[in-house]
Design a protein around this motif. Sequence first.
Motif, PDB file in Angstrom:
ATOM      1  N   ILE A  65     -36.553  -0.041  30.066  1.00 32.60           N
ATOM      2  CA  ILE A  65     -37.688  -0.595  30.811  1.00 32.60           C
ATOM      3  C   ILE A  65     -37.668  -2.127  30.796  1.00 32.60           C
ATOM      4  O   ILE A  65     -38.672  -2.781  31.085  1.00 32.60           O
ATOM      5  CB  ILE A  65     -39.035  -0.043  30.294  1.00 32.60           C
ATOM      6  CG1 ILE A  65     -39.263  -0.386  28.822  1.00 32.60           C
ATOM      7  CG2 ILE A  65     -39.121   1.466  30.531  1.00 32.60           C
ATOM      8  CD1 ILE A  65     -40.681  -0.119  28.336  1.00 32.60           C
ATOM      9  N   GLY A  66     -36.513  -2.696  30.426  1.00 34.87           N
ATOM     10  CA  GLY A  66     -36.337  -4.140  30.515  1.00 34.87           C
ATOM     11  C   GLY A  66     -36.852  -4.947  29.338  1.00 34.87           C
ATOM     12  O   GLY A  66     -37.012  -6.161  29.451  1.00 34.87           O
ATOM     13  N   LEU A  67     -37.105  -4.297  28.196  1.00 36.82           N
ATOM     14  CA  LEU A  67     -37.590  -5.022  27.022  1.00 36.82           C
ATOM     15  C   LEU A  67     -36.513  -5.055  25.951  1.00 36.82           C
ATOM     16  O   LEU A  67     -35.927  -4.026  25.608  1.00 36.82           O
ATOM     17  CB  LEU A  67     -38.861  -4.372  26.471  1.00 36.82           C
ATOM     18  CG  LEU A  67     -40.058  -4.351  27.439  1.00 36.82           C
ATOM     19  CD1 LEU A  67     -41.254  -3.701  26.780  1.00 36.82           C
ATOM     20  CD2 LEU A  67     -40.398  -5.742  27.933  1.00 36.82           C
ATOM     21  N   ASP A  68     -36.265  -6.232  25.418  1.00 36.74           N
ATOM     22  CA  ASP A  68     -35.216  -6.437  24.422  1.00 36.74           C
ATOM     23  C   ASP A  68     -35.831  -6.526  23.026  1.00 36.74           C
ATOM     24  O   ASP A  68     -36.591  -7.449  22.735  1.00 36.74           O
ATOM     25  CB  ASP A  68     -34.468  -7.735  24.752  1.00 36.74           C
ATOM     26  CG  ASP A  68     -33.325  -8.019  23.801  1.00 36.74           C
ATOM     27  OD1 ASP A  68     -33.076  -7.216  22.877  1.00 36.74           O
ATOM     28  OD2 ASP A  68     -32.675  -9.065  23.971  1.00 36.74           O
ATOM     29  N   VAL A  69     -35.524  -5.561  22.176  1.00 36.22           N
ATOM     30  CA  VAL A  69     -36.047  -5.567  20.803  1.00 36.22           C
ATOM     31  C   VAL A  69     -34.922  -5.697  19.775  1.00 36.22           C
ATOM     32  O   VAL A  69     -35.157  -5.532  18.580  1.00 36.22           O
ATOM     33  CB  VAL A  69     -36.908  -4.309  20.504  1.00 36.22           C
ATOM     34  CG1 VAL A  69     -38.137  -4.254  21.395  1.00 36.22           C
ATOM     35  CG2 VAL A  69     -36.086  -3.041  20.623  1.00 36.22           C
ATOM     36  N   HIS A  70     -33.714  -5.995  20.230  1.00 39.19           N
ATOM     37  CA  HIS A  70     -32.583  -5.989  19.287  1.00 39.19           C
ATOM     38  C   HIS A  70     -32.695  -7.089  18.227  1.00 39.19           C
ATOM     39  O   HIS A  70     -32.080  -6.983  17.176  1.00 39.19           O
ATOM     40  CB  HIS A  70     -31.243  -6.056  20.026  1.00 39.19           C
ATOM     41  CG  HIS A  70     -30.785  -7.426  20.388  1.00 39.19           C
ATOM     42  ND1 HIS A  70     -31.216  -8.081  21.515  1.00 39.19           N
ATOM     43  CD2 HIS A  70     -29.935  -8.266  19.744  1.00 39.19           C
ATOM     44  CE1 HIS A  70     -30.649  -9.279  21.561  1.00 39.19           C
ATOM     45  NE2 HIS A  70     -29.880  -9.413  20.509  1.00 39.19           N
ATOM     46  N   ARG A  71     -33.485  -8.118  18.456  1.00 42.24           N
ATOM     47  CA  ARG A  71     -33.647  -9.185  17.454  1.00 42.24           C
ATOM     48  C   ARG A  71     -34.729  -8.882  16.418  1.00 42.24           C
ATOM     49  O   ARG A  71     -34.904  -9.629  15.473  1.00 42.24           O
ATOM     50  CB  ARG A  71     -33.985 -10.512  18.138  1.00 42.24           C
ATOM     51  CG  ARG A  71     -32.812 -11.108  18.859  1.00 42.24           C
ATOM     52  CD  ARG A  71     -33.090 -12.561  19.232  1.00 42.24           C
ATOM     53  NE  ARG A  71     -32.116 -12.986  20.209  1.00 42.24           N
ATOM     54  CZ  ARG A  71     -32.401 -13.316  21.454  1.00 42.24           C
ATOM     55  NH1 ARG A  71     -33.643 -13.289  21.883  1.00 42.24           N
ATOM     56  NH2 ARG A  71     -31.454 -13.686  22.287  1.00 42.24           N
ATOM     57  N   HIS A  72     -35.476  -7.804  16.632  1.00 46.43           N
ATOM     58  CA  HIS A  72     -36.556  -7.452  15.705  1.00 46.43           C
ATOM     59  C   HIS A  72     -35.990  -7.204  14.308  1.00 46.43           C
ATOM     60  O   HIS A  72     -35.010  -6.482  14.140  1.00 46.43           O
ATOM     61  CB  HIS A  72     -37.288  -6.189  16.181  1.00 46.43           C
ATOM     62  CG  HIS A  72     -38.263  -5.674  15.179  1.00 46.43           C
ATOM     63  ND1 HIS A  72     -39.482  -6.263  14.970  1.00 46.43           N
ATOM     64  CD2 HIS A  72     -38.175  -4.656  14.299  1.00 46.43           C
ATOM     65  CE1 HIS A  72     -40.107  -5.619  14.007  1.00 46.43           C
ATOM     66  NE2 HIS A  72     -39.338  -4.619  13.587  1.00 46.43           N
ATOM     67  N   ARG A  73     -36.606  -7.810  13.329  1.00 50.14           N
ATOM     68  CA  ARG A  73     -36.241  -7.584  11.931  1.00 50.14           C
ATOM     69  C   ARG A  73     -37.395  -6.862  11.255  1.00 50.14           C
ATOM     70  O   ARG A  73     -38.502  -7.397  11.179  1.00 50.14           O
ATOM     71  CB  ARG A  73     -35.971  -8.913  11.203  1.00 50.14           C
ATOM     72  CG  ARG A  73     -34.787  -9.686  11.758  1.00 50.14           C
ATOM     73  CD  ARG A  73     -33.463  -8.952  11.505  1.00 50.14           C
ATOM     74  NE  ARG A  73     -32.368  -9.519  12.258  1.00 50.14           N
ATOM     75  CZ  ARG A  73     -31.794  -8.973  13.330  1.00 50.14           C
ATOM     76  NH1 ARG A  73     -32.229  -7.833  13.795  1.00 50.14           N
ATOM     77  NH2 ARG A  73     -30.800  -9.554  13.951  1.00 50.14           N
ATOM     78  N   PRO A  74     -37.166  -5.610  10.791  1.00 52.52           N
ATOM     79  CA  PRO A  74     -38.241  -4.849  10.159  1.00 52.52           C
ATOM     80  C   PRO A  74     -38.871  -5.605   8.995  1.00 52.52           C
ATOM     81  O   PRO A  74     -38.177  -6.258   8.222  1.00 52.52           O
ATOM     82  CB  PRO A  74     -37.526  -3.585   9.663  1.00 52.52           C
ATOM     83  CG  PRO A  74     -36.334  -3.455  10.557  1.00 52.52           C
ATOM     84  CD  PRO A  74     -35.906  -4.870  10.833  1.00 52.52           C
TER      85      PRO A  74
END
Length: 153
Positions: A65-74
Amino acid sequence: MEPPAAPKRSARPQSVLFMCGQNVVRSVMAAALAKHLFGKSLYVGSAGVIAGDPDPFVTAVMEEIGLDVHRHRPQSVEDLEEYEGLSFDLAISLSPDAHHRALELTRTNALDVEYWPTSDPTGEGGNREQRLEAYRAVRDELEQRIRTRFRHP
């Protein structure tokens, strides 16, 4: 002379913290969706009872859906409290353990808590496509709830 009245909380908060058991699936999706939909008018954070490890299925269904979460750090609630503080108006818990933790936070923080029971797609079996479908269902449910809860009056 009377003391000044306490400010009333608006139905639409200015800041929201999405909480889950681990900060890797539901809270990540919810925060990314809320930032995308309401980021100019709503401060959004996410945390887990524990930090957890990133989930590649979340990255895949959010990219659809066009959202980039790959940089999220838990991060855990404690991590967030240490680095950013917990000055949120509202905590939305997405799992039973997160709800318990959110209620504990109300003892020391002035925040409202809402519980949105949300299924955990990580337990879904089957092939890759079946598992992705479970993640998509959670993503779509969260998007609908977020649109409804935070839309402008």
